[in-house]
Design an enzyme around this catalytic site. Sequence first.
Site, PDB file in Angstrom:
ATOM      1  N   GLY A 267       0.828  -1.198   0.000  1.00  6.70           N
ATOM      2  CA  GLY A 267       0.000   0.000   0.000  1.00  6.70           C
ATOM      3  C   GLY A 267       0.862   1.246   0.000  1.00  6.70           C
TER       4      GLY A 267
ATOM      5  CB  CYS B 170       5.418  -4.110   0.373  1.00  7.36           C
ATOM      6  SG  CYS B 170       6.249  -2.522   0.089  1.00  7.36           S
ATOM      7  CE1 TYR B 171       1.130   0.947   5.787  1.00  8.36           C
ATOM      8  CE2 TYR B 171      -0.546  -0.773   5.597  1.00  8.36           C
ATOM      9  CZ  TYR B 171      -0.086   0.396   6.185  1.00  8.36           C
ATOM     10  OH  TYR B 171      -0.831   1.007   7.161  1.00  8.36           O
TER      11      TYR B 171
ATOM     12  CG  HIS C 179       5.687  -5.547  -4.307  1.00  9.53           C
ATOM     13  ND1 HIS C 179       4.391  -5.346  -3.915  1.00  9.53           N
ATOM     14  CD2 HIS C 179       6.398  -4.503  -3.802  1.00  9.53           C
ATOM     15  CE1 HIS C 179       4.292  -4.216  -3.223  1.00  9.53           C
ATOM     16  NE2 HIS C 179       5.505  -3.684  -3.138  1.00  9.53           N
TER      17      HIS C 179
ATOM     18  CD  GLU D 285       2.639  -8.126  -5.377  1.00 11.50           C
ATOM     19  OE1 GLU D 285       2.354  -6.970  -5.007  1.00 11.50           O
ATOM     20  OE2 GLU D 285       3.392  -8.891  -4.729  1.00 11.50           O
TER      21      GLU D 285
ATOM     22  CG  ASP E 210     -12.838  -8.513 -21.565  1.00 11.11           C
ATOM     23  OD1 ASP E 210     -12.189  -9.576 -21.479  1.00 11.11           O
ATOM     24  OD2 ASP E 210     -12.328  -7.395 -21.392  1.00 11.11           O
TER      25      ASP E 210
ATOM     26  CE  LYS F 168      -8.594  -9.125 -21.760  1.00 12.89           C
ATOM     27  NZ  LYS F 168      -9.841  -8.646 -22.397  1.00 12.89           N
TER      28      LYS F 168
END
Length: 513
Positions: free
Chosen positions: A54, A81-82, A169, A171, A227, A369
């Site tokens: 964050g 992280c945060y 991070h 991710e 989509d 996606k």
Amino acid sequence: MSETIVVLDFGSQYSQLIARRIRECRVYSKIMPYYTSAEAIRAENPKGIILSGGPASVYSEHAPKCDPAIFELGIPVLGICYGLQLMIHTLGGEITRGHAREYGKAMLKIVKSGNLFLGLDGEIQVWMSHGDKVAKMPAGGFEILGSSGNTEFCAVHMPERNLYGIQFHPEVVHTPQGKTIIGNFCKNICKCVGDWTMESFIEQQVREIRAKVGSANVILGLSGGVDSSVAAALIHKAIGKQLNCIFVNNGLLRKNEAERVRNLFGRAFDMKLIYVDATERFLARLAGVEEPEKKRKIIGNEFVQVFDDASAQIEQAEFLAQGTTYPDVIESVPIDGNPAAMIKSHHNVGGLPKEMKFQLLEPLSRLFKDEVREVGRQLGLPEDVVMRQPFPGPGLAVRHLGAVSQKTLDILRDADEIVVEEIKKAGLYYSIWQTFAVFLPIRTVGVMGDERTYDYVIALRAVESTDGMTADWVQLPYDLLGRISSRIINEVNGVNRVVYDITSKPPGTIEWE
């Protein structure tokens, strides 16, 4: 869902990216706001909890804080992280504020692999984005698992409570072993089996759509993109002829798009399809409008008004279906009240007026996606539809800087068609996330046929990505770039210069507006 990892969102733009990485492990993930009580989290019966990053500092006046009781639930927790800093601060440790700036790639030295770094050793590349860092660990048995050049407590573990924290991070794609680390947390620490699939998602959504819609009719804005096509197929599977597809030609479509969509869905798939040519209506409203967000709002509002007009011929139309996906929501509005900063709005979620008479039906709004594509395959859509490159909801309006006009849109359409044709000829279309042209409302001097010209500029954009949250520019072969440039300049009247965008995301975005 039999297995769930809860992700507490502290305002990170990457919270749903964490959720996506969890799903790659075939484990269901659910985003919840940072202030969710420990009891509410317990009610989800999660196998684990991840605290996202964050933008705040734990010492800021309005810093988002979690319920301290979550550390007493006996459920494994991973702070990122945060999330790490908040965990340490909450449990009595100290954080150094503002003097530990570390952004971009760094090397993590693994000092103890354990379950979190199982299969990894030595040094690995990680991606950092922080200004604060842990200065002192709390009492109670925390141990260091890894350090970086600027951060001693870069990865930590408290065995007694099964708490983990990492300053980097995992991710993002810039941490190459990030998927392994998140997989280790899900499988080795949280003991998840991994039984969440797109087949199970389809079954769940069909049940939910039927229960929500009942006997009412549904209107879907069909664009022909991945989509909306997958949303149409999924809803059609659930309610059949209760689905009424409305295809609006807003004048911002790609070349020959209108006829292609009408042939594919109205005829080949036998869906109820209403075609509305609203080109003049949209372009009149957009005349002279240059600001990107204003363009998006106008398109969204006009889109709904066109639907109101078209829906008059459909009885019992109570729902408006859209192909909204996770990236649309992440970059548009805060989810579940989290404090995420708005980057941009998307007309599917950011431009709908409060007085809209329809209820929204967005069956893909929690999918990335690649998950949407897999749902399409499971539903039997052809591969050329499923693997089509993403196209923004507001259409060419966000690939046309400045005010749009019929003339300049036609220039962009012709240039974009050449880009797609050449990328397909080179066999790269299905391996690249997005490739497109951007119209720049500036003119440059050129020389064509021994005459001086003063014409427009077209920018080329090609990016690699897996989910749209992060992206790297593609190093297209020079000869391919040369062919594209030559064709655009020779075949598209009004263009005398072509440039190539080599910006990654972050710091840029994929689209220019």
